[in-house]
Design a protein around this motif. Structure first.
Motif, PDB file in Angstrom:
ATOM      1  N   LEU A  17     -75.106  76.396  40.569  1.00  0.00           N
ATOM      2  CA  LEU A  17     -74.139  75.609  41.341  1.00  0.00           C
ATOM      3  C   LEU A  17     -74.810  74.422  42.040  1.00  0.00           C
ATOM      4  O   LEU A  17     -74.259  73.312  42.069  1.00  0.00           O
ATOM      5  CB  LEU A  17     -73.449  76.518  42.373  1.00  0.00           C
ATOM      6  CG  LEU A  17     -72.493  77.573  41.817  1.00  0.00           C
ATOM      7  CD1 LEU A  17     -71.989  78.492  42.923  1.00  0.00           C
ATOM      8  CD2 LEU A  17     -71.313  76.885  41.114  1.00  0.00           C
ATOM      9  N   LEU A  18     -75.986  74.679  42.618  1.00  0.00           N
ATOM     10  CA  LEU A  18     -76.704  73.603  43.293  1.00  0.00           C
ATOM     11  C   LEU A  18     -77.143  72.524  42.297  1.00  0.00           C
ATOM     12  O   LEU A  18     -77.011  71.330  42.556  1.00  0.00           O
ATOM     13  CB  LEU A  18     -77.922  74.153  44.037  1.00  0.00           C
ATOM     14  CG  LEU A  18     -78.795  73.118  44.753  1.00  0.00           C
ATOM     15  CD1 LEU A  18     -77.992  72.397  45.836  1.00  0.00           C
ATOM     16  CD2 LEU A  18     -80.042  73.768  45.361  1.00  0.00           C
ATOM     17  N   ALA A  19     -77.628  72.962  41.119  1.00  0.00           N
ATOM     18  CA  ALA A  19     -78.071  72.008  40.091  1.00  0.00           C
ATOM     19  C   ALA A  19     -76.915  71.165  39.599  1.00  0.00           C
ATOM     20  O   ALA A  19     -77.052  69.956  39.367  1.00  0.00           O
ATOM     21  CB  ALA A  19     -78.729  72.759  38.931  1.00  0.00           C
ATOM     22  N   ALA A  20     -75.744  71.802  39.440  1.00  0.00           N
ATOM     23  CA  ALA A  20     -74.564  71.054  38.987  1.00  0.00           C
ATOM     24  C   ALA A  20     -74.108  70.056  40.038  1.00  0.00           C
ATOM     25  O   ALA A  20     -73.650  68.949  39.722  1.00  0.00           O
ATOM     26  CB  ALA A  20     -73.441  72.032  38.645  1.00  0.00           C
ATOM     27  N   ALA A  21     -74.256  70.449  41.313  1.00  0.00           N
ATOM     28  CA  ALA A  21     -73.804  69.575  42.396  1.00  0.00           C
ATOM     29  C   ALA A  21     -74.696  68.331  42.527  1.00  0.00           C
ATOM     30  O   ALA A  21     -74.201  67.230  42.809  1.00  0.00           O
ATOM     31  CB  ALA A  21     -73.775  70.353  43.713  1.00  0.00           C
ATOM     32  N   ILE A  22     -75.974  68.519  42.360  1.00  0.00           N
ATOM     33  CA  ILE A  22     -76.896  67.370  42.529  1.00  0.00           C
ATOM     34  C   ILE A  22     -77.426  66.883  41.171  1.00  0.00           C
ATOM     35  O   ILE A  22     -78.543  66.370  41.071  1.00  0.00           O
ATOM     36  CB  ILE A  22     -78.078  67.758  43.443  1.00  0.00           C
ATOM     37  CG1 ILE A  22     -78.897  68.904  42.841  1.00  0.00           C
ATOM     38  CG2 ILE A  22     -77.599  68.115  44.832  1.00  0.00           C
ATOM     39  CD1 ILE A  22     -80.190  69.185  43.602  1.00  0.00           C
ATOM     40  N   GLU A  23     -76.615  67.025  40.142  1.00  0.00           N
ATOM     41  CA  GLU A  23     -77.033  66.617  38.794  1.00  0.00           C
ATOM     42  C   GLU A  23     -77.472  65.149  38.718  1.00  0.00           C
ATOM     43  O   GLU A  23     -78.458  64.823  38.045  1.00  0.00           O
ATOM     44  CB  GLU A  23     -75.905  66.889  37.802  1.00  0.00           C
ATOM     45  CG  GLU A  23     -76.303  66.559  36.350  1.00  0.00           C
ATOM     46  CD  GLU A  23     -75.185  66.870  35.370  1.00  0.00           C
ATOM     47  OE1 GLU A  23     -75.365  66.597  34.189  1.00  0.00           O
ATOM     48  OE2 GLU A  23     -74.138  67.387  35.811  1.00  0.00           O
ATOM     49  N   PRO A  24     -76.767  64.205  39.389  1.00  0.00           N
ATOM     50  CA  PRO A  24     -77.231  62.807  39.347  1.00  0.00           C
ATOM     51  C   PRO A  24     -78.650  62.636  39.875  1.00  0.00           C
ATOM     52  O   PRO A  24     -79.448  61.861  39.326  1.00  0.00           O
ATOM     53  CB  PRO A  24     -76.212  62.075  40.222  1.00  0.00           C
ATOM     54  CG  PRO A  24     -74.991  62.923  40.163  1.00  0.00           C
ATOM     55  CD  PRO A  24     -75.493  64.337  40.111  1.00  0.00           C
ATOM     56  N   ALA A  25     -78.972  63.373  40.931  1.00  0.00           N
ATOM     57  CA  ALA A  25     -80.318  63.275  41.493  1.00  0.00           C
ATOM     58  C   ALA A  25     -81.348  63.844  40.530  1.00  0.00           C
ATOM     59  O   ALA A  25     -82.435  63.270  40.323  1.00  0.00           O
ATOM     60  CB  ALA A  25     -80.380  64.019  42.826  1.00  0.00           C
ATOM     61  N   LEU A  26     -81.024  64.996  39.904  1.00  0.00           N
ATOM     62  CA  LEU A  26     -81.948  65.596  38.935  1.00  0.00           C
ATOM     63  C   LEU A  26     -82.125  64.696  37.714  1.00  0.00           C
ATOM     64  O   LEU A  26     -83.216  64.582  37.158  1.00  0.00           O
ATOM     65  CB  LEU A  26     -81.431  66.980  38.508  1.00  0.00           C
ATOM     66  CG  LEU A  26     -81.377  68.044  39.609  1.00  0.00           C
ATOM     67  CD1 LEU A  26     -80.819  69.353  39.060  1.00  0.00           C
ATOM     68  CD2 LEU A  26     -82.782  68.275  40.180  1.00  0.00           C
ATOM     69  N   GLY A  27     -81.025  64.044  37.287  1.00  0.00           N
ATOM     70  CA  GLY A  27     -81.122  63.119  36.156  1.00  0.00           C
ATOM     71  C   GLY A  27     -82.027  61.941  36.479  1.00  0.00           C
ATOM     72  O   GLY A  27     -82.807  61.486  35.633  1.00  0.00           O
ATOM     73  N   THR A  28     -81.902  61.438  37.705  1.00  0.00           N
ATOM     74  CA  THR A  28     -82.763  60.327  38.139  1.00  0.00           C
ATOM     75  C   THR A  28     -84.226  60.750  38.160  1.00  0.00           C
ATOM     76  O   THR A  28     -85.120  60.008  37.709  1.00  0.00           O
ATOM     77  CB  THR A  28     -82.353  59.830  39.525  1.00  0.00           C
ATOM     78  OG1 THR A  28     -80.986  59.412  39.505  1.00  0.00           O
ATOM     79  CG2 THR A  28     -83.221  58.678  39.978  1.00  0.00           C
ATOM     80  N   ALA A  29     -84.487  61.963  38.663  1.00  0.00           N
ATOM     81  CA  ALA A  29     -85.861  62.462  38.712  1.00  0.00           C
ATOM     82  C   ALA A  29     -86.430  62.632  37.307  1.00  0.00           C
ATOM     83  O   ALA A  29     -87.592  62.267  37.030  1.00  0.00           O
ATOM     84  CB  ALA A  29     -85.902  63.785  39.473  1.00  0.00           C
ATOM     85  N   LYS A  30     -85.617  63.183  36.391  1.00  0.00           N
ATOM     86  CA  LYS A  30     -86.088  63.379  35.014  1.00  0.00           C
ATOM     87  C   LYS A  30     -86.368  62.050  34.325  1.00  0.00           C
ATOM     88  O   LYS A  30     -87.381  61.883  33.630  1.00  0.00           O
ATOM     89  CB  LYS A  30     -85.038  64.160  34.221  1.00  0.00           C
ATOM     90  CG  LYS A  30     -85.472  64.485  32.780  1.00  0.00           C
ATOM     91  CD  LYS A  30     -84.411  65.267  32.054  1.00  0.00           C
ATOM     92  CE  LYS A  30     -84.883  65.636  30.650  1.00  0.00           C
ATOM     93  NZ  LYS A  30     -85.279  64.460  29.842  1.00  0.00           N
TER      94      LYS A  30
END
Length: 244
Positions: free
Chosen positions: A60-73
Motif C-alpha cells: 500500500l505504501l509503495a503504491a501510494a508513493i509510486e511517483p517518488a519510487l519511479g523518480t528514484a529508480k
C-alpha cells in the motif's frame, strides 16, 4: 577537509569530474524523490495510519508513493548509465595519457643512447670536435617523430644523404681527367659545409689534407650512425670519394 582536497588532487581530473557529476545527479534525483514522497504522504495523510511492516502495508505504501519510487529508480538508472559511459571515457583518457607518457619516456631514453653513442664515436676521431655537433638538432632531423614514440628514419634525413651523395659524385666526376673546370677542393669544401649545417654539423675550413682527413672521419661517422640506429637498406650508403 584539507586531507580530502589533497586526496582529490592526487586523482586524475577526469575521474574527479566524473565523480562530481555522478554525485550531483544522484543527489538531485534522490532529493527530488524524497520531496515527492514527503509531499505524497502529507497529501494522502498516510502518517495517520498505524505503523506496520507486513507485506500488505508495504504494498500500500509503495503504491501510494509510486511517483517518488519511479523518480528514484530513474535516477539510479541514469546514474548507472553515466558511471558506465564515464568509466569508459576515463579509461580511454588514462590509456592515451599512459601511451603519451610511455612515448615521451622512450624518446628520452633513445635520445640519451644516441647522444652517448655520438660522444663515444667522436672520441675515436681526432679530427672531429664535440662542439661542432648539435646532437639534439641532428637527432631531431633523423628521428623527427621520436616524441610520439616512433623511431623511424625521417624522409628529410634520407633526402639529405641522397643530396650529399650527389655532391660527392659531382666532385668525383670533376676530378676525372679532362673534365671542364676540374676539381676545386675549396669549392667542394664549401658545398659540403653548407650541406652539413642542415643537420646541425659544422664543418670547419682547413688545408686540403687536413680537410680530407676530417671529411673522411665525418662520413665514417654518418655511416656508423646508419648502421647502428637505422634498419638495413633504409638509408643509402655514403658514396666512395675518389677525388681525394
Amino acid at each position: 577537509m584539507n586531507n580530502f582536497i589533497a586526496g582529490m588532487r592526487n586523482h586524475p581530473r577526469s575521474l574527479v569530474c566524473l565523480g562530481m557529476v555522478l554525485v550531483s545527479v544522484l543527489a538531485i534525483g534522490l532529493g527530488l524523490a524524497i520531496i515527492i514522497a514527503i509531499a505524497t504522504i502529507n497529501e494522502k495523510e498516510l502518517y495517520r495510519h498505524a505503523i506496520c511492516f507486513n507485506g500488505e502495508c508495504v504494498k500500500l505504501l509503495a503504491a501510494a508513493i509510486e511517483p517518488a519510487l519511479g523518480t528514484a529508480k530513474a535516477t539510479l538508472d541514469f546514474g548507472v548509465a553515466i558511471a558506465t559511459m564515464g568509466g569508459i571515457f576515463v579509461a580511454l583518457l588514462s590509456y592515451f595519457s599512459s601511451a603519451s607518457n610511455a612515448a615521451l619516456t622512450n624518446h628520452i631514453e633513445h635520445l640519451k643512447v644516441f647522444t652517448e653513442y655520438i660522444e663515444a664515436e667522436l672520441q675515436k676521431r681526432d679530427r672531429l670536435a664535440r662542439s661542432h655537433f648539435d646532437t639534439l638538432f641532428l637527432y631531431g632531423k633523423i628521428f623527427n617523430q621520436s616524441r610520439s614514440g616512433k623511431t623511424t628514419v625521417s624522409d628529410e634525413y634520407r633526402s639529405f644523404l641522397v643530396e650529399l651523395n650527389t655532391i660527392i659524385n659531382e666532385s668525383n666526376e670533376r676530378c676525372s681527367v679532362g673534365t671542364p673546370g676540374g676539381f676545386s677542393y675549396k669549392d667542394h669544401q664549401r658545398r659540403v659545409r653548407d650541406h652539413m649545417i642542415q643537420i646541425g654539423v659544422t664543418v670547419y675550413t682547413a688545408p686540403r689534407n687536413d680537410y680530407f682527413e676530417m671529411e673522411n672521419q665525418l662520413f665514417s661517422l654518418l655511416h656508423r650512425l646508419s648502421q647502428s640506429f637505422c634498419s638495413s637498406g633504409v638509408l643509402p650508403d655514403v658514396s666512395p670519394q675518389t677525388y681525394r
